[in-house]
Motif scaffolding. Structure first.
Motif, mmCIF file in Angstrom:
data_model
loop_
_atom_site.group_PDB
_atom_site.id
_atom_site.type_symbol
_atom_site.label_atom_id
_atom_site.label_comp_id
_atom_site.label_asym_id
_atom_site.label_seq_id
_atom_site.Cartn_x
_atom_site.Cartn_y
_atom_site.Cartn_z
ATOM 1 N N VAL A 59 20.257 41.332 41.628
ATOM 2 C CA VAL A 59 18.660 41.326 41.819
ATOM 3 C C VAL A 59 17.909 40.303 41.645
ATOM 4 O O VAL A 59 16.870 39.937 42.668
ATOM 5 N N PHE A 60 18.057 39.357 40.832
ATOM 6 C CA PHE A 60 17.108 38.525 40.554
ATOM 7 C C PHE A 60 17.215 37.271 41.663
ATOM 8 O O PHE A 60 16.400 36.308 41.982
ATOM 9 N N VAL A 61 18.642 36.887 42.083
ATOM 10 C CA VAL A 61 18.932 35.890 43.071
ATOM 11 C C VAL A 61 17.990 36.344 44.131
ATOM 12 O O VAL A 61 17.424 35.053 44.693
ATOM 13 N N GLY A 62 18.114 37.455 44.687
ATOM 14 C CA GLY A 62 17.349 37.749 45.859
ATOM 15 C C GLY A 62 15.823 37.460 45.801
ATOM 16 O O GLY A 62 15.102 37.008 46.684
ATOM 17 N N ILE A 63 15.317 37.896 44.541
ATOM 18 C CA ILE A 63 13.707 37.345 44.171
ATOM 19 C C ILE A 63 13.757 36.043 44.455
ATOM 20 O O ILE A 63 12.461 35.585 44.833
ATOM 21 N N SER A 64 14.514 35.165 43.543
ATOM 22 C CA SER A 64 14.252 33.761 43.504
ATOM 23 C C SER A 64 14.372 33.044 44.562
ATOM 24 O O SER A 64 13.832 31.761 45.065
#
Length: 302
Positions: A59-64
């Motif tokens: 989830v967070f790598v996609g956002i970053s």
């Protein structure tokens, strides 16, 4: 490496780990039930925490990976650091649970309770988990260092933490099987030792994440590298007011330097651009560089 390819690589490595976690999770629960092993059930719960952290990474790598926009002038790299913090926090929780569970069993044994001896299937599950999780750790941490991804490195340590907890389970289960019921206490003792080791690793990971989230400067040796690179340009003097920080997988550099005030603006601009290119060659193309040029005054040369 381009940002999108980096993101895809992180996804690919994380999905490999997720597949391993799901397979081990199912096998451990079955082995824990059939083998009557509370240590293996606790180990299965630890694998469940690994699987949940894989979801956090995805989830967070996609956002970053999103580029800078009007709401995030420096990009979204901090989301990756935040994910690393959450993983470290989950690791603290899992490790604390292992210690508490082991402590409860130890107290029960001390009070005269007889701990149930586990079966062979639980031991085989522990040994398989050690091998698989160590392989996943080596694979993930190598890729994480190559991609300069703190969240992948943190997730790699979650793989190793599961391997370490499986070592504790294997010692306890093996000891109970080979030495008899009197030695079933080896299970909680080993889990406590392993749990404390995991708490230490988790706190170290958390320290790095908190440092980045609170704008901690880069290490002194890295800042010296920056000064040395600037020093390669003889017409640039006195680098000062150096400020550095990490933004996810990239770094930010702000520095003041001095040049001859009689130089034309175009020459000063070209020199600043040359320094910026040199820094990006050394620290990565996505490095954020801000250089403030100051003129050398007459009294400075006297």
């Amino acid at each position: 490496m381009k940002m999108i390819s980096r993101e895809k690589e992180i996804y690919r490595v994380t999905l490999v780990g997720s597949a391993g976690n799901v397979a081990l999770l199912a096998f451990k629960f079955v082995a824990g039930i059939l083998g009557h092993s509370s240590a293996m059930m606790a180990d299965a719960v630890h694998s469940l925490s690994d699987f949940l952290t894989d979801i956090v990474v995805l989830v967070f790598v996609g956002i970053s990976a999103k580029p800078q926009d009007t709401s995030h002038d420096y990009g979204h790299g901090k989301f990756e650091t935040f994910a690393s913090f959450l993983i470290a926090l989950a690791l603290v929780g899992a490790a604390t649970g292992i210690v508490v569970s082991g402590g409860v069993k130890l107290l029960a044994w001390w009070g005269g309770d007889e701990l149930e001896a586990p079966g062979w299937i639980a031991l085989w599950a522990a040994l398989l988990s050690i091998a698989v999780k160590e392989l996943l750790y080596q694979y993930t941490v190598r890729k994480g260092r190559k991609l300069n991804s703190q969240v992948m490195i943190a997730n790699a340590w979650h793989h190793r933490s599961d391997a370490l907890s499986s070592i504790g389970a294997a010692i306890g289960i093996g000891g109970a099987i080979w030495l008899g019921r009197r030695w079933t206490v080896l299970d909680p003792l080993a889990s406590i030792v392993v749990g404390l080791m995991l708490v230490r690793v988790a706190l170290q990971l958390m320290k790095v994440s908190v440092g980045e989230l609170t704008e901690c400067s880069l290490p002194a040796e890295t800042e010296q590298e920056i000064v040395d690179i600037i020093g390669e340009f003889p017409d640039v003097q006195e680098p000062h007011n150096l400020r550095t920080r990490r933004i996810g997988s990239r770094i930010a550099i702000e520095v003041h330097v001095r040049m001859d005030g009689n130089q034309p603006l175009l020459a000063v601009h070209e020199r600043a651009s040359a320094i910026e290119r040199k820094l990006k060659e050394h620290f990565g193309e996505r490095t954020h560089v801000t250089i403030h040029m100051e003129p050398i005054k007459k009294q400075d040369t006297l």
